[in-house]
Motif scaffolding. Sequence first.
Motif, mmCIF file in Angstrom:
data_model
loop_
_atom_site.group_PDB
_atom_site.id
_atom_site.type_symbol
_atom_site.label_atom_id
_atom_site.label_comp_id
_atom_site.label_asym_id
_atom_site.label_seq_id
_atom_site.Cartn_x
_atom_site.Cartn_y
_atom_site.Cartn_z
ATOM 1 N N UNK A 3 0.842 -1.187 0.000
ATOM 2 C CA UNK A 3 0.000 0.000 0.000
ATOM 3 C C UNK A 3 0.878 1.239 0.000
ATOM 4 N N UNK A 4 0.341 2.312 -0.538
ATOM 5 C CA UNK A 4 1.060 3.584 -0.466
ATOM 6 C C UNK A 4 1.035 4.085 0.965
ATOM 7 N N UNK A 5 2.038 4.842 1.339
ATOM 8 C CA UNK A 5 2.020 5.397 2.684
ATOM 9 C C UNK A 5 1.037 6.572 2.782
ATOM 10 N N UNK A 6 0.663 7.118 1.638
ATOM 11 C CA UNK A 6 -0.296 8.208 1.594
ATOM 12 C C UNK A 6 -1.602 7.816 2.300
ATOM 13 N N UNK A 7 -1.996 8.553 3.366
ATOM 14 C CA UNK A 7 -3.211 8.151 4.080
ATOM 15 C C UNK A 7 -4.466 8.329 3.234
ATOM 16 N N UNK A 8 -4.375 9.054 2.152
ATOM 17 C CA UNK A 8 -5.532 9.266 1.294
ATOM 18 C C UNK A 8 -5.607 8.270 0.140
ATOM 19 N N UNK A 9 -4.808 7.197 0.218
ATOM 20 C CA UNK A 9 -4.745 6.254 -0.897
ATOM 21 C C UNK A 9 -6.109 5.675 -1.248
ATOM 22 N N UNK A 10 -6.979 5.541 -0.255
ATOM 23 C CA UNK A 10 -8.300 4.962 -0.506
ATOM 24 C C UNK A 10 -9.374 6.046 -0.586
ATOM 25 N N UNK A 11 -8.943 7.302 -0.717
ATOM 26 C CA UNK A 11 -9.911 8.383 -0.850
ATOM 27 C C UNK A 11 -10.410 8.922 0.477
ATOM 28 N N UNK A 12 -9.743 8.614 1.575
ATOM 29 C CA UNK A 12 -10.187 9.115 2.884
ATOM 30 C C UNK A 12 -9.008 9.689 3.651
ATOM 31 N N UNK A 150 -7.569 1.857 -7.654
ATOM 32 C CA UNK A 150 -7.187 3.265 -7.595
ATOM 33 C C UNK A 150 -6.361 3.626 -6.375
ATOM 34 N N UNK A 151 -6.038 2.627 -5.531
ATOM 35 C CA UNK A 151 -5.329 2.930 -4.286
ATOM 36 C C UNK A 151 -3.830 2.607 -4.369
ATOM 37 N N UNK A 152 -3.361 2.297 -5.575
ATOM 38 C CA UNK A 152 -1.929 2.052 -5.720
ATOM 39 C C UNK A 152 -1.505 0.709 -5.151
ATOM 40 N N UNK A 153 -2.415 -0.243 -5.121
ATOM 41 C CA UNK A 153 -2.110 -1.566 -4.577
ATOM 42 C C UNK A 153 -1.693 -2.475 -5.730
ATOM 43 N N UNK A 154 -0.548 -3.135 -5.586
ATOM 44 C CA UNK A 154 -0.082 -4.038 -6.650
ATOM 45 C C UNK A 154 -0.815 -5.380 -6.546
ATOM 46 N N UNK A 233 -5.273 -6.084 2.487
ATOM 47 C CA UNK A 233 -4.377 -5.066 1.921
ATOM 48 C C UNK A 233 -3.610 -4.344 3.014
ATOM 49 N N UNK A 234 -4.186 -4.328 4.213
ATOM 50 C CA UNK A 234 -3.524 -3.691 5.350
ATOM 51 C C UNK A 234 -2.711 -4.703 6.156
ATOM 52 N N UNK A 235 -2.735 -5.974 5.746
ATOM 53 C CA UNK A 235 -1.953 -6.995 6.428
ATOM 54 C C UNK A 235 -2.610 -7.579 7.666
ATOM 55 N N UNK A 236 -3.911 -7.323 7.859
ATOM 56 C CA UNK A 236 -4.600 -7.888 9.029
ATOM 57 C C UNK A 236 -4.867 -9.374 8.812
ATOM 58 N N UNK A 237 -4.930 -10.129 9.918
ATOM 59 C CA UNK A 237 -5.315 -11.541 9.826
ATOM 60 C C UNK A 237 -6.823 -11.660 9.980
ATOM 61 N N UNK A 238 -7.411 -12.555 9.203
ATOM 62 C CA UNK A 238 -8.871 -12.587 9.101
ATOM 63 C C UNK A 238 -9.430 -13.992 9.330
#
Length: 285
Positions: A3-12, A150-154, A233-238
């Motif tokens: 993920x981008x370090x930009x906190x607005x990567x997801x539009x928020x 659109x969030x810069x996620x590969x 995408x944030x690396x959380x376990x689910x």
Amino acid sequence: MHTKSNPDAYGTNLQPALEAVNTHVDGEPEMALILGSGLGALAEAASDTTVVEGREIPGYPASTVEGHEGRLIFGTLEGRRVVFVQGRVHLYEGYAVQKLTMPVRLVHALGAERMVVTNSAGGINRTFQPGTLMFITGHLNVAFASPGVGAGVAPWHRANAEAPEQDGDYYDAGWTDRAEQAALDLGVDVRRGVYAWMLGPNYETPAEVRALERMGADAVGMSTVPEVLQARMLGMQVVGLSTITNPAAGLASGELDHDDVLDVGQRVRGDLMDLVRRIVRVAEG
Ligand code: HPA
């Protein structure tokens, strides 16, 4: 993950939301529990709770469906600091997918590294009765949407060496195994299966249900996959858990309505609450 370090990567911009939450609670949640329709009462299992209403949180998506009021409930469950996300929003409510996964980004930013996601779903697997509890081991993204767009996620995929049939990149295989064992210990009957995410708000047509069955789905619903994609995408376990509330359309006679779905949710609430406690307890292997 990428993920981008930009906190607005997801539009928020999460900063105002974090500040609003932090005026009500301190103490970082370790784990988030996303509560599905009819399952909101699971939050009653927690102690020392503090409620933060969604409307007090800038940028928090407001639900448009009755029985889905948006709020965060912070508390303690099985000795762990948890936050319940009560009243999720759905893609069919007209929100952009990035907006509806904002609560996941928020709880992650508050500290949650793990997520238990629950939902109500229609049963496609013909051996599933209303009331069946199903661990989600894989999903079909049949709404064809992702918060990563659109969030810069590969693009990514990681196979799960121990359980290649299970989509371990999304649904944590070890945690799911421990949770299943915990269900056995409790005497609660659980199944495993693949969940298909459909847009809604209409329930599926019988033709769609036949198609989903051939595609390998065991259950169908209108949620969960966007939150799971966001969490991964944030690396959380689910871990994912579906309550089968009805046979999917065309697999049984009679009408399908939202109230019946909520009623079955109520009926299995006791088992579900016990199981969710155990899932929280066995988070670490
Ligand atoms: N289809 C889609 N979503 C659902 C269903 C269903 O049959 N039951 C509960 N949520």
